[in-house]
Design a protein around this motif. Structure first.
Motif, PDB file in Angstrom:
ATOM      1  N   TRP A 111       3.147  -1.526  -5.292  1.00  0.00           N
ATOM      2  CA  TRP A 111       3.407  -1.273  -3.876  1.00  0.00           C
ATOM      3  C   TRP A 111       2.713  -0.027  -3.420  1.00  0.00           C
ATOM      4  O   TRP A 111       2.323   0.158  -2.146  1.00  0.00           O
ATOM      5  CB  TRP A 111       4.786  -1.011  -3.507  1.00  0.00           C
ATOM      6  N   SER A 112       2.035   0.696  -4.262  1.00  0.00           N
ATOM      7  CA  SER A 112       1.379   1.911  -3.814  1.00  0.00           C
ATOM      8  C   SER A 112      -0.005   1.692  -2.912  1.00  0.00           C
ATOM      9  O   SER A 112      -0.191   2.351  -2.035  1.00  0.00           O
ATOM     10  CB  SER A 112       1.242   2.775  -5.182  1.00  0.00           C
ATOM     11  N   LEU A 113      -0.794   0.601  -3.464  1.00  0.00           N
ATOM     12  CA  LEU A 113      -2.084   0.562  -2.650  1.00  0.00           C
ATOM     13  C   LEU A 113      -1.711  -0.252  -1.006  1.00  0.00           C
ATOM     14  O   LEU A 113      -2.330   0.306  -0.094  1.00  0.00           O
ATOM     15  CB  LEU A 113      -2.900  -0.465  -3.344  1.00  0.00           C
ATOM     16  N   PRO A 114      -0.848  -1.057  -1.050  1.00  0.00           N
ATOM     17  CA  PRO A 114      -0.492  -1.691   0.194  1.00  0.00           C
ATOM     18  C   PRO A 114       0.240  -0.553   1.114  1.00  0.00           C
ATOM     19  O   PRO A 114       0.007  -0.545   2.474  1.00  0.00           O
ATOM     20  CB  PRO A 114       0.461  -2.854   0.100  1.00  0.00           C
ATOM     21  N   LEU A 115       1.017   0.349   0.609  1.00  0.00           N
ATOM     22  CA  LEU A 115       1.698   1.066   1.368  1.00  0.00           C
ATOM     23  C   LEU A 115       0.616   2.295   1.774  1.00  0.00           C
ATOM     24  O   LEU A 115       0.812   2.829   2.953  1.00  0.00           O
ATOM     25  CB  LEU A 115       2.702   1.994   0.307  1.00  0.00           C
ATOM     26  N   LEU A 116      -0.120   2.826   1.013  1.00  0.00           N
ATOM     27  CA  LEU A 116      -1.374   3.674   1.355  1.00  0.00           C
ATOM     28  C   LEU A 116      -2.125   3.277   2.445  1.00  0.00           C
ATOM     29  O   LEU A 116      -2.417   3.913   3.251  1.00  0.00           O
ATOM     30  CB  LEU A 116      -2.108   4.242   0.181  1.00  0.00           C
ATOM     31  N   ILE A 117      -2.549   1.670   2.385  1.00  0.00           N
ATOM     32  CA  ILE A 117      -3.292   1.303   3.533  1.00  0.00           C
ATOM     33  C   ILE A 117      -2.664   1.079   4.802  1.00  0.00           C
ATOM     34  O   ILE A 117      -3.004   1.581   5.995  1.00  0.00           O
ATOM     35  CB  ILE A 117      -3.727  -0.330   3.112  1.00  0.00           C
ATOM     36  N   LEU A 118      -1.273   0.906   4.633  1.00  0.00           N
ATOM     37  CA  LEU A 118      -0.565   0.954   6.130  1.00  0.00           C
ATOM     38  C   LEU A 118      -0.332   2.342   6.421  1.00  0.00           C
ATOM     39  O   LEU A 118      -0.512   2.477   7.735  1.00  0.00           O
ATOM     40  CB  LEU A 118       0.823   0.191   5.809  1.00  0.00           C
ATOM     41  N   VAL A 119      -0.257   3.186   5.634  1.00  0.00           N
ATOM     42  CA  VAL A 119      -0.011   4.678   6.032  1.00  0.00           C
ATOM     43  C   VAL A 119      -1.234   4.974   6.901  1.00  0.00           C
ATOM     44  O   VAL A 119      -1.500   5.625   7.917  1.00  0.00           O
ATOM     45  CB  VAL A 119       0.450   5.821   5.109  1.00  0.00           C
ATOM     46  N   LEU A 120      -2.402   4.729   6.138  1.00  0.00           N
ATOM     47  CA  LEU A 120      -3.888   5.204   6.638  1.00  0.00           C
ATOM     48  C   LEU A 120      -3.969   4.339   7.987  1.00  0.00           C
ATOM     49  O   LEU A 120      -4.554   4.884   9.090  1.00  0.00           O
ATOM     50  CB  LEU A 120      -4.853   4.918   5.776  1.00  0.00           C
ATOM     51  N   LEU A 121      -3.496   3.152   8.269  1.00  0.00           N
ATOM     52  CA  LEU A 121      -3.807   2.330   9.370  1.00  0.00           C
ATOM     53  C   LEU A 121      -2.920   3.100  10.582  1.00  0.00           C
ATOM     54  O   LEU A 121      -3.380   3.273  11.707  1.00  0.00           O
ATOM     55  CB  LEU A 121      -3.484   0.870   9.310  1.00  0.00           C
ATOM     56  N   ALA A 122      -1.752   3.516  10.246  1.00  0.00           N
ATOM     57  CA  ALA A 122      -0.906   4.132  11.176  1.00  0.00           C
ATOM     58  C   ALA A 122      -1.329   5.455  11.575  1.00  0.00           C
ATOM     59  O   ALA A 122      -1.389   5.752  12.877  1.00  0.00           O
ATOM     60  CB  ALA A 122       0.308   4.418  10.575  1.00  0.00           C
ATOM     61  N   VAL A 123      -2.142   6.344  10.710  1.00  0.00           N
ATOM     62  CA  VAL A 123      -2.640   7.558  10.987  1.00  0.00           C
ATOM     63  C   VAL A 123      -3.890   7.388  12.018  1.00  0.00           C
ATOM     64  O   VAL A 123      -4.165   7.924  12.871  1.00  0.00           O
ATOM     65  CB  VAL A 123      -2.996   8.333   9.939  1.00  0.00           C
ATOM     66  N   VAL A 124      -4.710   6.252  11.616  1.00  0.00           N
ATOM     67  CA  VAL A 124      -5.881   6.305  12.368  1.00  0.00           C
ATOM     68  C   VAL A 124      -5.549   5.669  13.901  1.00  0.00           C
ATOM     69  O   VAL A 124      -6.067   6.029  14.800  1.00  0.00           O
ATOM     70  CB  VAL A 124      -6.936   5.002  11.610  1.00  0.00           C
ATOM     71  N   LEU A 125      -4.568   4.809  14.053  1.00  0.00           N
ATOM     72  CA  LEU A 125      -3.891   4.235  15.257  1.00  0.00           C
ATOM     73  C   LEU A 125      -3.556   5.559  16.085  1.00  0.00           C
ATOM     74  O   LEU A 125      -3.668   5.638  17.295  1.00  0.00           O
ATOM     75  CB  LEU A 125      -2.869   3.277  15.139  1.00  0.00           C
ATOM     76  N   TRP A 126      -2.791   6.445  15.356  1.00  0.00           N
ATOM     77  CA  TRP A 126      -2.328   7.530  16.147  1.00  0.00           C
ATOM     78  C   TRP A 126      -3.404   8.408  16.743  1.00  0.00           C
ATOM     79  O   TRP A 126      -3.420   9.017  17.795  1.00  0.00           O
ATOM     80  CB  TRP A 126      -1.252   8.400  15.139  1.00  0.00           C
ATOM     81  N   PHE A 127      -4.355   8.826  15.783  1.00  0.00           N
ATOM     82  CA  PHE A 127      -5.563   9.541  16.197  1.00  0.00           C
ATOM     83  C   PHE A 127      -6.242   8.684  17.255  1.00  0.00           C
ATOM     84  O   PHE A 127      -6.669   9.606  18.326  1.00  0.00           O
ATOM     85  CB  PHE A 127      -6.355  10.000  15.105  1.00  0.00           C
ATOM     86  N   TRP A 128      -6.468   7.597  17.127  1.00  0.00           N
ATOM     87  CA  TRP A 128      -7.103   6.793  18.397  1.00  0.00           C
ATOM     88  C   TRP A 128      -6.387   6.838  19.516  1.00  0.00           C
ATOM     89  O   TRP A 128      -6.936   6.981  20.504  1.00  0.00           O
ATOM     90  CB  TRP A 128      -7.443   5.448  17.620  1.00  0.00           C
ATOM     91  N   ALA A 129      -5.369   6.775  19.544  1.00  0.00           N
ATOM     92  CA  ALA A 129      -4.297   7.018  20.726  1.00  0.00           C
ATOM     93  C   ALA A 129      -4.415   8.154  21.292  1.00  0.00           C
ATOM     94  O   ALA A 129      -4.551   8.484  22.515  1.00  0.00           O
ATOM     95  CB  ALA A 129      -2.852   6.710  20.631  1.00  0.00           C
ATOM     96  N   ILE A 130      -4.258   9.281  20.797  1.00  0.00           N
ATOM     97  CA  ILE A 130      -4.415  10.732  21.163  1.00  0.00           C
ATOM     98  C   ILE A 130      -5.739  11.110  21.742  1.00  0.00           C
ATOM     99  O   ILE A 130      -5.953  11.484  22.755  1.00  0.00           O
ATOM    100  CB  ILE A 130      -4.116  11.647  20.058  1.00  0.00           C
TER     101      ILE A 130
END
Length: 78
Positions: free
Chosen positions: A4-23
């Motif tokens: 589960w570590s790799l898919p979870l890492l990918i989800l967290v990275l996508l969430a952070v990218v979405l957050w910075f993109w929105a800001i």
């Protein structure tokens, strides 16, 4: 646990990218009302994932179609 570590890492990275993109997008867009800009910015900071998704869904109705223009007035006399 390791599977589960790799898919979870990918989800967290996508969430952070979405957050910075929105800001970044909130700071660059020309809103009709500056209060809306501050509300979106605050909402994205408080609820990063949900705020970003909602912002990208409804931003078109709050953004002005006019381009930003720099019009300084240096001819003031006092």
């Amino acid at each position: 646990m390791l599977t589960w570590s790799l898919p979870l890492l990918i989800l967290v990275l996508l969430a952070v990218v979405l957050w910075f993109w929105a800001i970044f997008d909130v700071s660059r867009c020309n809103f009709k009302n500056q209060k809306n800009k501050m509300l979106f910015f605050f909402f994205i900071l408080v609820a990063p994932i949900l705020g970003s998704i909602i912002y990208f869904q409804i931003k078109k109705s709050f953004i002005s179609k006019e381009k930003k223009s720099f019009k300084p007035n240096f001819n003031t006399t006092s």
